[in-house]
Design an enzyme around this catalytic site. Structure first.
Site, mmCIF file in Angstrom:
data_model
loop_
_atom_site.group_PDB
_atom_site.id
_atom_site.type_symbol
_atom_site.label_atom_id
_atom_site.label_comp_id
_atom_site.label_asym_id
_atom_site.label_seq_id
_atom_site.Cartn_x
_atom_site.Cartn_y
_atom_site.Cartn_z
ATOM 1 N N VAL A 189 8.506 52.179 21.442
ATOM 2 C CA VAL A 189 9.868 51.725 21.181
ATOM 3 C C VAL A 189 9.980 50.207 21.247
ATOM 4 C CG1 VAL A 189 11.081 53.817 21.877
ATOM 5 C CG2 VAL A 189 10.422 52.177 23.612
ATOM 6 N N THR A 219 0.920 51.638 13.907
ATOM 7 C CA THR A 219 1.911 51.221 14.890
ATOM 8 C C THR A 219 1.810 52.052 16.141
ATOM 9 O OG1 THR A 219 4.230 50.794 15.314
ATOM 10 C CG2 THR A 219 3.735 52.746 14.059
ATOM 11 N N GLU A 258 13.750 49.822 21.843
ATOM 12 C CA GLU A 258 14.229 49.487 23.194
ATOM 13 C C GLU A 258 15.654 48.939 23.157
ATOM 14 O OE1 GLU A 258 10.102 48.599 25.610
ATOM 15 O OE2 GLU A 258 11.007 46.972 24.471
#
Length: 392
Positions: free
Chosen positions: A171, A180, A259
């Site tokens: 995140v 990723t 986040e």
């Protein structure tokens, strides 16, 4: 779906355990193949790539693997020769514990940079792994992988008789430069490693490589697909579609759970010179702190989008007089929203859980292939708080 409804494709099983690397909950997971599985993988291009990345990259190059070990809350990055030895030992301890050949498992780590593995803990665990771990569902594995994630991330799709299951975590520190965060796909389709690699890489480029939470590339980014072959051969186009569908679903989940995020931000650029330019322009918009804060505040400030496109100094074929910008289905430039009805519609668009921004560069046909869609999120004060306090 409930935990019991998530299952692995044929040929895969999993284990999880709590080693105390985090305060509570499982922090070690293993997904194991009952036979050598075809393997394709992509890894971070960070100059500080961790020993787990280096080791797994070397092992994945063989085109087969028997599974993946994941350690949460310790990235094992910037740990030198000792960290490299530890990564290999943990992976091979796991292989020995479950009756697999040394060198047959990949390993991934996520968490704080600069800390060595607590090797006595790993050695004690794998000396009696059957007692210290338990059989796990995909949901349990996804949960064990989490760091600052607010929830586990899973997706699945079908390709004829075969199934593709995806598990992801991440995140923050998320603008990939290859893949990723940590993303694993498991399928029971039968396919040779070169063909698996050939369909995996373009799917990653259009999904995971089109994600950015905060412009930062992790030192541990890894994307892996394993194919057990238990369901037999399938049509490659169907498998590619299923892989792409799962990766897109996971990409959107990762962006939405950025986040501190409260909104998913999707940016599509069309009418570019080529696809690379389209992605470059879309990333300029999705990565702009000013755009991201406007999205968070539901402020339809299209000038910030124009500013972001204007930073592409080297793209001299971008002419502001040919560019158009829209929020949702409402054009805002060059024909600005006007009147109470238009403003009310813009407010509704900007307050949605997913905000869609579209930019046409006007260089080529907007319906052509020179387009790109990228995925991100808004920027909130909670993002600052999470990362200001991450290690303390």
């Amino acid at each position: 779906m409930s935990e019991s409804e998530w299952t692995f494709p044929s040929g895969f099983t999993a284990r999880v355990a709590a080693l105390g690397l985090r305060e509570t909950g499982d922090d070690l997971s293993l997904v194991l193949a009952d036979r050598p599985a075809a393997c394709a993988a992509m890894f971070t291009r960070s100059l500080f790539a961790g020993p787990s990345v280096t080791l797994s990259k070397h092992r994945a190059a063989a085109g087969t693997a028997r599974g993946i070990v994941t350690v949460a809350k310790n990235a094992n990055v910037a740990t030198g020769a000792e960290g490299a030895r530890n990564a290999a030992e943990v992976a091979d301890l796991a292989a020995t514990a479950y009756g697999l050949p040394e060198g047959s498992l990949l390993i991934c780590s996520t968490g704080v940079i600069g800390r060595q593995y607590p090797m006595p803990v790993f050695r004690d665990h794998f000396a009696a792994a059957a007692e210290h771990s338990r059989a796990a569902t995909p949901l349990a594995v996804a949960t064990a992988m989490m760091t600052t994630d607010t929830h586990p991330k899973l997706a699945q799709a079908y390709a004829g008789p075969a199934r593709v299951l995806g598990i992801a975590k991440g995140v923050g520190m998320s603008e990939p430069n290859m893949a990723t965060v940590l993303v694993y796909l498991f399928t029971d389709a039968e396919i040779a490693a070169p063909e698996l690699d050939a369909l995996f890489r373009p799917a990653v480029e259009d999904t995971l490589n089109s994600l950015s939470v905060d412009t930062d590339t992790s030192t541990s980014d890894t994307a892996i697909i394993l194919a057990s072959g238990a369901a037999g051969p399938v049509e490659h186009t169907a498998l590619a579609d299923a892989v792409g569908s799962v990766l897109l679903d996971l990409t959107r989940q990762l962006a939405r759970d950025g986040e501190g995020a409260t909104k998913l931000l999707t940016v599509t650029v069309t009418g570019a010179r080529d696809k690379a330019q389209a992605k470059r322009a879309a990333k300029a918009v999705v990565n702009s702190p000013l755009v991201k804060t406007a999205v968070h505040g539901a402020d339809p400030n299209w000038g910030r989008v124009a500013m972001a496109i204007g930073k592409l100094f080297d793209d001299t074929d971008i002419d502001p007089e040919r560019v158009s910008i829209a929020f949702g289905d409402q054009q805002v430039y060059p024909i600005a929203a006007d009147g109470q009805q238009d403003l009310a519609r813009l407010t509704e668009i900007m307050r949605a859980e997913e905000v869609v921004i579209s930019v046409d560069l006007g260089i080529t046909d907007p319906a052509g292939e020179a387009r790109s869609t990228v995925y991100g999120c808004d920027l909130t004060d909670q993002y600052v708080r999470i990362n200001a306090d991450y290690t303390t």
